[in-house]
Design an enzyme around this catalytic site. Structure first.
Site, PDB file in Angstrom:
ATOM      1  CB  THR A 141      -1.555  49.081 -51.745  1.00 11.95           C
ATOM      2  OG1 THR A 141      -1.396  50.710 -51.320  1.00 11.95           O
ATOM      3  CG2 THR A 141      -1.702  49.221 -53.556  1.00 11.95           C
ATOM      4  NE  ARG A 158      -2.260  54.687 -43.667  1.00 12.84           N
ATOM      5  CZ  ARG A 158      -1.166  54.603 -43.594  1.00 12.84           C
ATOM      6  NH1 ARG A 158      -0.619  53.453 -44.089  1.00 12.84           N
ATOM      7  NH2 ARG A 158      -0.350  55.426 -43.437  1.00 12.84           N
ATOM      8  CD  GLN A 188       2.244  51.508 -50.961  1.00 10.39           C
ATOM      9  OE1 GLN A 188       1.391  50.873 -51.634  1.00 10.39           O
ATOM     10  NE2 GLN A 188       2.183  52.670 -50.454  1.00 10.39           N
ATOM     11  CB  CYS A 235      27.767  53.078 -40.072  1.00 10.56           C
ATOM     12  SG  CYS A 235      28.420  54.537 -38.925  1.00 10.56           S
ATOM     13  CB  CYS A 253      29.194  51.464 -37.036  1.00 17.63           C
ATOM     14  SG  CYS A 253      30.873  51.166 -38.135  1.00 17.63           S
ATOM     15  CB  ALA A 261       0.636  46.608 -45.833  1.00 24.52           C
ATOM     16  CG  HIS A 297       7.862  52.740 -48.370  1.00 24.25           C
ATOM     17  ND1 HIS A 297       6.398  52.446 -48.238  1.00 24.25           N
ATOM     18  CD2 HIS A 297       7.725  53.958 -49.040  1.00 24.25           C
ATOM     19  CE1 HIS A 297       5.706  53.467 -48.684  1.00 24.25           C
ATOM     20  NE2 HIS A 297       6.563  54.419 -49.236  1.00 24.25           N
TER      21      HIS A 297
END
Length: 240
Positions: free
Chosen positions: A189, A35, A102, A128, A149, A23, A120
């Site tokens: 990270t 975090r 990530q 759908c 959908c 992040a 991720h």
């Protein structure tokens, strides 16, 4: 030599580099992390974010999930920052072989990176649950409450929620790249999210670089550890 000069010399000498990021790579693009003291997990919501972003919550509280997801997880105005652009440039020079991330924001691809393993998933891919039809993020953003959908099925973001497994092919690709690389740069990270954090253990080389504002559980394993913003660091290196 300064740590910046050492990093620059390693980058210049290496032709098989892999970057593994979290992040902190995207915070300089205005996307909050999870975090830190200002992160999503430090804010107050009706439910804890860890609960909202779980598979069970998505199934049983779909409207509430999407209310949070559209507000907090989709950042379509964000643009790649210096770190994203620098890594894309390394790939264009045929030095960087893969980005393992990530993050789910797609900024590495927007900056020009081609070989990206999204551990991720991505907010830009949605499907759908009933028929498997694919949808862009616009379908999520422009829907009222729960996106459906045409077949009536609920559309789910292709992101890995708590209680869900990582995509096996993505993991295998990331592990293969890390095993083979000469230099592994880990940036932005905290290395506390399992199983993603364990991927660092597949690296067997002697140029493990950790770049993070705060300390991580793997700092002692690093051959070079720099506590700094990753975008700012890459900008400094470009000036050397």
């Amino acid at each position: 030599m300064t740590k910046q000069e050492i990093l620059k010399s390693w980058l210049d000498a290496s032709s098989n580099i892999v970057f593994f990021g979290g992040a902190g790579v995207s915070t300089e693009s205005g996307i909050p992390d999870f975090r830190s003291t200002d992160g999503l997990y430090s804010q107050q919501y009706k439910y804890p974010p860890e609960q909202i972003l779980s598979h069970d919550f998505f199934v049983n509280n779909t409207a509430e999930f999407y209310n949070f997801y559209k507000q907090k997880m989709i950042n379509l105005t964000a643009q790649p920052n210096y770190a994203h652009r620098y890594l894309a440039k390394l790939e264009q020079k045929n030095k960087l072989k893969a980005v393992v991330t990530q993050n789910i924001d797609g900024l590495h691809q927007m900056a020009g990176s081609k070989n990206v393993f999204e551990l991720h998933g991505s907010v830009h891919r949605n499907y759908c649950e009933n028929c498997g039809k694919l949808f862009s993020v616009d379908r999520i953003v422009n829907s009222d409450r729960i996106p459906h959908c045409e077949c009536g099925g609920v559309i789910k973001p292709d992101v890995v929620l708590y209680e869900e497994s990582l995509d096996e092919q993505t993991i295998l690709g990331a592990v293969s790249a890390i095993k083979k690389c000469e230099m592994l740069i880990v940036g932005g990270t905290s290395l506390t999210v399992y199983p993603a954090s364990s991927l660092i253990n597949y690296y067997k080389g002697s140029k493990l670089v950790l770049i993070n504002k705060s300390i991580t559980p793997y700092d002692q394993q690093a051959d070079l550890c720099i506590n700094e913003s990753i975008g700012r660091l890459f900008e400094e290196i470009d000036d050397i």
